[in-house]
Design a protein around this motif. Structure first.
Motif, PDB file in Angstrom:
ATOM      1  N   GLN A  36      43.566   9.828 105.279  1.00  0.00           N
ATOM      2  CA  GLN A  36      43.595   9.761 106.743  1.00  0.00           C
ATOM      3  C   GLN A  36      44.863   9.096 107.263  1.00  0.00           C
ATOM      4  O   GLN A  36      45.453   9.541 108.247  1.00  0.00           O
ATOM      5  CB  GLN A  36      42.380   8.988 107.257  1.00  0.00           C
ATOM      6  CG  GLN A  36      41.167   9.847 107.534  1.00  0.00           C
ATOM      7  CD  GLN A  36      40.263   9.203 108.559  1.00  0.00           C
ATOM      8  OE1 GLN A  36      40.094   7.988 108.604  1.00  0.00           O
ATOM      9  NE2 GLN A  36      39.680  10.019 109.410  1.00  0.00           N
ATOM     10  N   THR A  88      35.278   8.059 113.094  1.00  0.00           N
ATOM     11  CA  THR A  88      36.658   8.411 113.433  1.00  0.00           C
ATOM     12  C   THR A  88      36.946   9.895 113.229  1.00  0.00           C
ATOM     13  O   THR A  88      37.738  10.476 113.970  1.00  0.00           O
ATOM     14  CB  THR A  88      37.660   7.593 112.595  1.00  0.00           C
ATOM     15  OG1 THR A  88      37.370   7.757 111.202  1.00  0.00           O
ATOM     16  CG2 THR A  88      37.610   6.118 112.966  1.00  0.00           C
ATOM     17  N   THR A  89      36.303  10.525 112.249  1.00  0.00           N
ATOM     18  CA  THR A  89      36.605  11.933 111.958  1.00  0.00           C
ATOM     19  C   THR A  89      35.675  12.903 112.677  1.00  0.00           C
ATOM     20  O   THR A  89      36.128  13.892 113.258  1.00  0.00           O
ATOM     21  CB  THR A  89      36.536  12.206 110.440  1.00  0.00           C
ATOM     22  OG1 THR A  89      35.247  11.814 109.959  1.00  0.00           O
ATOM     23  CG2 THR A  89      37.603  11.427 109.700  1.00  0.00           C
ATOM     24  N   ARG A 139      35.500  11.363 116.502  1.00  0.00           N
ATOM     25  CA  ARG A 139      36.858  11.206 117.021  1.00  0.00           C
ATOM     26  C   ARG A 139      37.043   9.923 117.832  1.00  0.00           C
ATOM     27  O   ARG A 139      37.794   9.891 118.816  1.00  0.00           O
ATOM     28  CB  ARG A 139      37.261  12.420 117.873  1.00  0.00           C
ATOM     29  CG  ARG A 139      37.404  13.726 117.099  1.00  0.00           C
ATOM     30  CD  ARG A 139      38.412  13.635 115.975  1.00  0.00           C
ATOM     31  NE  ARG A 139      39.714  13.196 116.471  1.00  0.00           N
ATOM     32  CZ  ARG A 139      40.633  12.601 115.722  1.00  0.00           C
ATOM     33  NH1 ARG A 139      40.396  12.376 114.449  1.00  0.00           N
ATOM     34  NH2 ARG A 139      41.791  12.248 116.239  1.00  0.00           N
TER      35      ARG A 139
END
Length: 259
Positions: free
Chosen positions: A122, A174-175, A178
């Motif tokens: 990431q 976070t992925t 978002r």
């Protein structure tokens, strides 16, 4: 066995360092404390996890307070995740307490390795992609049930490993959702507070928590957490993720040395 008046100052200083790192990375410091307790104090994996929880709970409370001062946490989303996490934290803790300590340490090391590789990827992707990354989103855009699902995974992992629930939740937030790195860290830590309390009580009830070591670790950690959180908001997000990944790789090496 060292006398208490030697152990306490060492634990205070160690706790301060762990608290500072935990404040930067939003992990409560437990991921670092567990291998250190196993490697230096000679604890079995389960006892190291239980003792780390003594330090982690107050440190998480202070960390969440500091994060909330910088940006308000969505308490509705956090509550949905926390309620789902409670029962699964107890289940994870019960599973862990019945396992062979050496097997537990190896499983824990592999878990840490997976998270480290993910964050390394990431951070490198974020540095190269720059503005091409999708726009950040708000927790208000999602149904609270989705955060409950995150809480299930965080609770199960947090109970099984003693800590780590927020480490699992942050990359999901976070992925998939978002959220920003600091926003995800703040929300994940808020979610795990009730579950961490359940895990601490469960490990303590089974004699797998050394409070003489855990309490001074907690005091030292609480003192330095605010400074770590302050630095977290000053660092670029890809760099924060890279620091997180490197720290986890160090932790994995320490665990494998002990194993």
């Amino acid at each position: 066995m060292l006398e208490w008046y030697v152990v306490v100052p060492i634990c205070l200083l160690t706790g301060a360092l762990i608290g500072y790192v935990g404040g930067i990375l939003g992990i409560g410091g437990g991921l670092l404390a567990i291998p250190l307790l196993g490697l230096v104090a000679g604890m079995d994996q389960q006892e190291a996890q239980g003792t780390a929880l003594v330090m982690v709970l107050p440190a998480v409370l202070v960390t969440v307070r500091k994060y909330n001062q910088n940006a308000k946490i969505d308490l509705g989303a956090a509550a949905a995740g926390a309620l789902a996490a409670i029962a699964f934290t107890w289940l994870g803790a019960r599973l862990a307490l019945g396992m062979d300590p050496h097997l537990m340490r190896r499983i824990y090391a592999m878990f840490v390795l997976f998270i480290a590789v993910f964050y390394m990827y990431q951070s490198l992707r974020g540095t190269r992609a720059g503005s091409r990354l999708p726009a950040r989103r708000s927790t208000q855009e999602f149904h609270k049930g989705w955060f409950a699902l995150v809480g299930v995974g965080a609770g199960l992992i947090g109970g099984f490993f003693g800590v780590g629930g927020s480490v699992m939740a942050v990359p999901v937030l976070t992925t998939v959702f978002r959220l920003s790195q600091t926003g995800a860290q703040a929300l994940a830590l808020t979610m795990i507070i009730p579950g961490t309390t359940v895990a601490l009580l469960t490990y303590t009830a089974h004699g797998q928590a050394d409070w003489l070591i855990g309490l001074p670790l907690a005091l030292g950690s609480i003192f330095m957490v605010p400074y770590g959180v302050k630095l977290a908001y000053a660092l670029p997000e890809p760099r924060l993720k890279l620091i997180f990944a490197c720290l986890l790789l160090v932790i994995m090496i320490l665990l494998l040395i002990k194993a």
